[in-house]
Design a protein around this motif. Structure first.
Motif, PDB file in Angstrom:
ATOM      1  N   PHE A 113      16.109  21.459 -52.161  1.00 57.29           N
ATOM      2  CA  PHE A 113      16.708  22.163 -51.024  1.00 57.29           C
ATOM      3  C   PHE A 113      15.617  22.523 -50.016  1.00 57.29           C
ATOM      4  O   PHE A 113      15.409  23.694 -49.690  1.00 57.29           O
ATOM      5  CB  PHE A 113      17.438  23.422 -51.501  1.00 57.29           C
ATOM      6  N   SER A 114      14.936  21.503 -49.522  1.00 55.98           N
ATOM      7  CA  SER A 114      13.777  21.728 -48.660  1.00 55.98           C
ATOM      8  C   SER A 114      14.120  22.407 -47.346  1.00 55.98           C
ATOM      9  O   SER A 114      13.254  22.994 -46.690  1.00 55.98           O
ATOM     10  CB  SER A 114      13.071  20.394 -48.380  1.00 55.98           C
ATOM     11  N   ARG A 115      15.395  22.351 -46.947  1.00 56.29           N
ATOM     12  CA  ARG A 115      15.789  22.967 -45.667  1.00 56.29           C
ATOM     13  C   ARG A 115      16.354  24.367 -45.843  1.00 56.29           C
ATOM     14  O   ARG A 115      16.692  25.036 -44.863  1.00 56.29           O
ATOM     15  CB  ARG A 115      16.817  22.087 -44.965  1.00 56.29           C
ATOM     16  N   SER A 116      16.438  24.806 -47.074  1.00 56.17           N
ATOM     17  CA  SER A 116      16.989  26.130 -47.338  1.00 56.17           C
ATOM     18  C   SER A 116      15.923  27.203 -47.146  1.00 56.17           C
ATOM     19  O   SER A 116      14.871  27.172 -47.776  1.00 56.17           O
ATOM     20  CB  SER A 116      17.529  26.203 -48.774  1.00 56.17           C
ATOM     21  N   VAL A 117      16.170  28.156 -46.259  1.00 52.18           N
ATOM     22  CA  VAL A 117      15.239  29.247 -46.014  1.00 52.18           C
ATOM     23  C   VAL A 117      15.013  30.057 -47.291  1.00 52.18           C
ATOM     24  O   VAL A 117      13.940  30.618 -47.515  1.00 52.18           O
ATOM     25  CB  VAL A 117      15.781  30.162 -44.896  1.00 52.18           C
ATOM     26  N   PHE A 118      16.006  30.081 -48.143  1.00 46.63           N
ATOM     27  CA  PHE A 118      15.956  30.870 -49.366  1.00 46.63           C
ATOM     28  C   PHE A 118      15.137  30.193 -50.464  1.00 46.63           C
ATOM     29  O   PHE A 118      14.620  30.843 -51.356  1.00 46.63           O
ATOM     30  CB  PHE A 118      17.392  31.119 -49.850  1.00 46.63           C
ATOM     31  N   LEU A 119      15.013  28.857 -50.374  1.00 42.16           N
ATOM     32  CA  LEU A 119      14.418  28.104 -51.469  1.00 42.16           C
ATOM     33  C   LEU A 119      13.135  27.340 -51.117  1.00 42.16           C
ATOM     34  O   LEU A 119      12.508  26.757 -51.997  1.00 42.16           O
ATOM     35  CB  LEU A 119      15.438  27.103 -52.022  1.00 42.16           C
ATOM     36  N   ASN A 120      12.736  27.323 -49.838  1.00 43.17           N
ATOM     37  CA  ASN A 120      11.627  26.448 -49.442  1.00 43.17           C
ATOM     38  C   ASN A 120      10.347  27.200 -49.068  1.00 43.17           C
ATOM     39  O   ASN A 120       9.537  26.724 -48.288  1.00 43.17           O
ATOM     40  CB  ASN A 120      12.043  25.559 -48.271  1.00 43.17           C
ATOM     41  N   LYS A 121      10.142  28.373 -49.650  1.00 44.43           N
ATOM     42  CA  LYS A 121       9.025  29.212 -49.225  1.00 44.43           C
ATOM     43  C   LYS A 121       7.705  28.895 -49.907  1.00 44.43           C
ATOM     44  O   LYS A 121       6.641  29.290 -49.421  1.00 44.43           O
ATOM     45  CB  LYS A 121       9.384  30.687 -49.442  1.00 44.43           C
TER      46      LYS A 121
END
Length: 387
Positions: free
Chosen positions: A149-157
């Motif tokens: 989920f590279s585009r997910s703000v929640f998962l790509n940190k």
């Protein structure tokens, strides 16, 4: 004085020579100094420094005191308004520090600046920009959710994927291979934590700078080669220190339940094992072809004698504007860059422009008799002597 470049060395004599040559070229127009600290290397690093760079300050430790303490010793003797912590297995461009300095002076609440790092094959190193490895962020890394989920703000940190490799912006964590900051700020936060031998020290320093209310930046407008892993053998000692370092960071900055601590311990051991496997020597295939970019036809003959194979030659002085993409460079070709004629910036650009094409890169540092480079960010580099 504007800038002090701090280089901590341990048993990477040839990479150190290449690094210092590139730093010298990048500091020509800057009021600056280079400080090299040696952590009791068993190779001839110190002898090389005294013979080749007699005007550079060399600090010799009588034991390997680790990354944090070694750098702190160097910074304690620095005079620059800014400092740059730099690994000895790096190559900077001639305009790297000028660009970073100009960017730094525009910032009003500056923390640490990191740059775009590539490995010896020209591939971008994602650790150039990272997020704080909180329990959740660490979980997304362990489970590879950050990839899925590279585009997910929640998962790509974890790898600060809100920025691409070609975007400058604020990030949380920077890597110790290149850390640029005000000397006053470094001293204000207490420098590197000497209780951490290595591996989480850059995360810890970045995090403490954030806690001071400062902004850390990833700066993409200059690229630096980082060969990686040259100072560290991926053995059992490495695994133990890596695990201890990460556990130390979590104990220092986060409160966690017993279950979380157990989970993180499993994750740390898992990653240590993966890194150890990645660090094992692999069978290297010999290059199929060789292409020398130089203006010395004699050098092509010398290399041909060393490698026992024909070496194609491109005169960089007269054909510099030739677009290499128009030349038939087959997969498995080793491009050898003669730094006597090919600048460090040109070397770096060629690495970037021809990455992922099955091409191998090597550099002959100016006024040396060796060829140096790396085919993988997981392997130790290669040094071939021509005499």
């Amino acid at each position: 004085m504007q800038l002090s470049v701090i280089i901590l060395n341990y048993n990477v004599r040839y990479f150190l020579e290449l690094c210092v040559l590139s730093v010298e070229s990048a500091l020509k127009n800057i009021d600056s100094e280079i400080i090299v600290i040696d952590n009791n290397s068993s190779d001839d690093s110190c002898e090389m420094m005294r013979n080749r760079f007699p005007n550079i300050k060399l600090i010799q430790n009588d034991q390997n005191i680790g990354f944090p303490k070694g750098n702190n010793i160097g910074v304690a003797q620095a005079k620059g308004e800014y400092i740059c912590i730099l690994n000895p297995d790096t190559v900077v461009a001639e305009d790297t520090f000028e660009k970073v300095l100009a960017f730094a002076k525009k910032q009003s609440n500056l923390g640490i600046i990191g740059v775009k790092l590539i490995d010896g094959t020209g591939n971008f190193l994602p650790e150039s920009k990272r997020g704080v490895p909180t329990p959740w962020v660490a979980f997304t890394k362990i489970t590879s959710l950050y990839k899925i989920f590279s585009r997910s703000v929640f998962l790509n940190k974890y790898y600060a994927q809100h920025l691409t490799e070609n975007q400058t912006g604020k990030v949380d964590i920077l890597v110790g291979a290149f850390m640029f900051l005000e000397r006053e700020l470094y001293n204000e936060v207490g420098g590197f934590d000497e209780d951490c031998f290595m591996y989480s020290d850059d995360i810890d320093l970045s995090y403490r700078v954030l806690q001071k209310g400062k902004s850390n930046y990833y700066f993409h407008e200059t690229t630096v080669i980082h060969y990686k892993g040259e100072s560290t053998v991926k053995d059992g000692t490495y695994m133990k220190r890596f695990q201890e370092a990460m556990e130390y960071f979590y104990r220092k900055h986060f409160q966690a339940s017993f279950l979380f601590s157990a989970f993180m311990k499993i994750g740390i051991v898992f990653f240590s094992l993966i890194k150890r496997i990645q660090g094992r020597e692999k069978i290297k295939s010999m290059p199929k072809n060789y292409l020398l970019l130089s203006s010395s036809a004699v050098l092509a003959k010398i290399i041909a004698f060393v490698v026992q194979k024909k070496v194609d030659f491109l005169d960089w002085k007269t054909e510099k504007e030739v677009n290499l993409s128009l030349i038939s460079i087959g997969k498995g070709t080793q491009i050898i860059l003669d730094n006597e004629f090919v600048s460090f910036k040109e070397c770096i650009n060629i690495h970037e422009n021809y990455r992922n094409k099955g091409i191998i890169f090597r550099i002959i540092p100016k006024k040396t008799n060796f060829i140096i480079g790396s085919d993988s960010s997981d392997d130790r580099g290669e040094v071939v002597k021509m005499k």
